[in-house]
Design an enzyme around this catalytic site. Sequence first.
Site, PDB file in Angstrom:
ATOM      1  N   TYR A   1       0.855  -1.194   0.000  1.00  0.00           N
ATOM      2  CA  TYR A   1       0.000   0.000   0.000  1.00  0.00           C
ATOM      3  C   TYR A   1       0.886   1.237   0.000  1.00  0.00           C
ATOM      4  CZ  TYR A   1      -3.610   3.269   1.784  1.00  0.00           C
ATOM      5  OH  TYR A   1      -4.466   4.323   1.962  1.00  0.00           O
ATOM      6  N   CYS A   2       0.621   2.151  -0.942  1.00  0.00           N
ATOM      7  CA  CYS A   2       1.319   3.440  -1.012  1.00  0.00           C
ATOM      8  C   CYS A   2       2.822   3.196  -1.146  1.00  0.00           C
ATOM      9  CB  CYS A   2       0.962   4.276   0.210  1.00  0.00           C
ATOM     10  SG  CYS A   2       1.616   5.966   0.198  1.00  0.00           S
ATOM     11  N   LEU A   3       3.628   3.788  -0.291  1.00  0.00           N
ATOM     12  CA  LEU A   3       5.068   3.617  -0.356  1.00  0.00           C
ATOM     13  C   LEU A   3       5.465   2.161  -0.149  1.00  0.00           C
ATOM     14  CD1 LEU A   3       7.768   5.010  -0.671  1.00  0.00           C
ATOM     15  CD2 LEU A   3       7.696   5.646   1.733  1.00  0.00           C
TER      16      LEU A   3
ATOM     17  N   GLY B   1       3.877  -0.282  -1.404  1.00  0.00           N
ATOM     18  CA  GLY B   1       3.730  -0.880  -2.721  1.00  0.00           C
ATOM     19  C   GLY B   1       4.924  -0.603  -3.613  1.00  0.00           C
TER      20      GLY B   1
ATOM     21  N   LEU C   1      -1.565  -1.160  -4.073  1.00  0.00           N
ATOM     22  CA  LEU C   1      -2.706  -0.308  -3.745  1.00  0.00           C
ATOM     23  C   LEU C   1      -2.250   1.143  -3.656  1.00  0.00           C
ATOM     24  CD1 LEU C   1      -4.339  -2.463  -0.897  1.00  0.00           C
ATOM     25  CD2 LEU C   1      -4.489  -2.757  -3.388  1.00  0.00           C
TER      26      LEU C   1
END
Length: 592
Positions: free
Chosen positions: A329-331, A333, A357
């Site tokens: 998720y975010c960083l 990811g 994500l």
Amino acid sequence: MSPSDTVPAGVRERDASAWQGTRHHYPEENVAHAALDLPLHAWLGRFTGNVSPAALALAWFDWSLHLMLSPDKQAELATHAASASLRWWQYCAGTAFASQAAPVEPLAQDKRFVDPAWQTWPYNVLSQGFLLQQQWWHRATRSVRGVSPHHADVATFVARQLLDAVSPSNFVATNPVVLEKTCARGGMNLLSGAARAAGDAWRAASGSAAPPGLRPGHEVALTPGRVVLRNRLAELLRYDPVTPRVHAVPLLIVPAWIMKYYILDLSPANSLVRYLVGQGHSVYVVSWKNPGAADRDLGLDDYRRLGIMEALDAVQRETGARQVNACGYCLGGTLLAIAAAAMARDHDRRLASVSLLAAQVDFTEPGELSLFVDDSEVSFLEAGMWSQGYLDTHQMAGAFQLLRSNDLVWSRQLRHYLLDVPDRQTDLMSWNADATRMPYRMHSEYLRQLFLNDDLASARYLVDGRPVALTDIQVPIFALGTRTDHVAPWRSVYKIGLLSDTETSFLLTSGGHNAGVVAPPGDAGRSYQFTTRAPDAPYIDPERWQQEVPSVEGSWWPAWEAWLAQLAGPWVEPPPPAASLGPAPGRYVLEP
């Protein structure tokens, strides 16, 4: 004492080979400047909110000098100013005697003047005057021939910030809603607001923060589980199965360390972790440590090794599974994409799939965050991080608040200080207040190698001294974008389809960077678009994709879970419980 003696040993002794592949070699090249330059910049940053004065000056001079050399643009702006003034005076005269059509309508996301009280004289005149000025300044800072796109964006952003600060909605005397509330309450709303403002100012000056209203392990982060791994940087949480049988392939989730992991395990109704466990997945989540000054030398590769690779080893030891589905998720990811590319390069086949994500792997179009990322800004920010060893939570929060100053700064102050409306205490807002820090070295590497140089997308990013390429990833990829994301714009997330040679599924959902991800089934107003592209299928640009792919009402969670279930293997008996280091949510998430 030489200047190098003032530099922490970990920085002074850092092997320069670890910084190959970039145009910059920070901090080695700055050791000679540690006596004066870095302390001076760090000191200035306390007064500028860590915004580089040089960066603002460069943007201003670029815009103003090119405007001075553009007589056609000047004539256009003069004509527009005269036309706007005439329309405003006509509106003023018309509203004195009868209803009059407004010269300009606010943008759809601008809710400052939606109350009917703003349609009465003289407040309608004030609001229209402000909106006409806003429109003129937007024209003035855009489409000036010769100005670099980045400087034009910065000039537009600064003009918007200055205008937002003087909006008539911010002041008691020019806001009819506040005046009505003040009269009704005899001024007590202003007295209560002043007390709140004093408390907030004291906390800001003292460096303390109000504790989150909802506490992990009490009101949020309640999904039962245990800590099965702990190292100096991360804990690994394993969640207890609730179904008689589970999928054979476990799921490892890697959240960003810019946030605490429990955004994925909020209150039970909003918990993605609880939803996945209920669908029969064996879920593991990385919980990052909140770093301090002693962790200044932790880099991106430390996060990859201690976060992803050690967690992957632990999951396999616990479950005996040959492969693992991984989600970032975010960083988190972005880091997962780096790890997956390195594993593919080294013929490590332990990943069954990769889900990203709201995560970027290409940073050429990073959205409004690019306003705070250029060589001048990064160097200035590095000086502040160098002095304390990490990026402070207030520094990060300030940047995100400026990006949405109407919603997060001025509108909040209007509600909080003038209208005496307390903040709503929701699980997502409480989580948002529970911010984390980022180590100096890691954040410097992230900004320079990924944001400035775009090394990952260009196959220049080094892992173990060798570059990695996203095209090496051969397992299926799922990418999630959110329509109003200002942190990872969905068109940027969509680029994974250009940078990979494997089957890629892309899902675009309603909402923003956080609220779009936290979208449990049953929430009203949710919708998404979803397609899967074969490796040999022709590329479709994002605009055409958005126009052609049908929209589906509802949460995106079931669509992703169905995709995941196809890659999660057969149903098996849950693996036996392993040795526990304590119950979830663990120790690190509770550290201030």
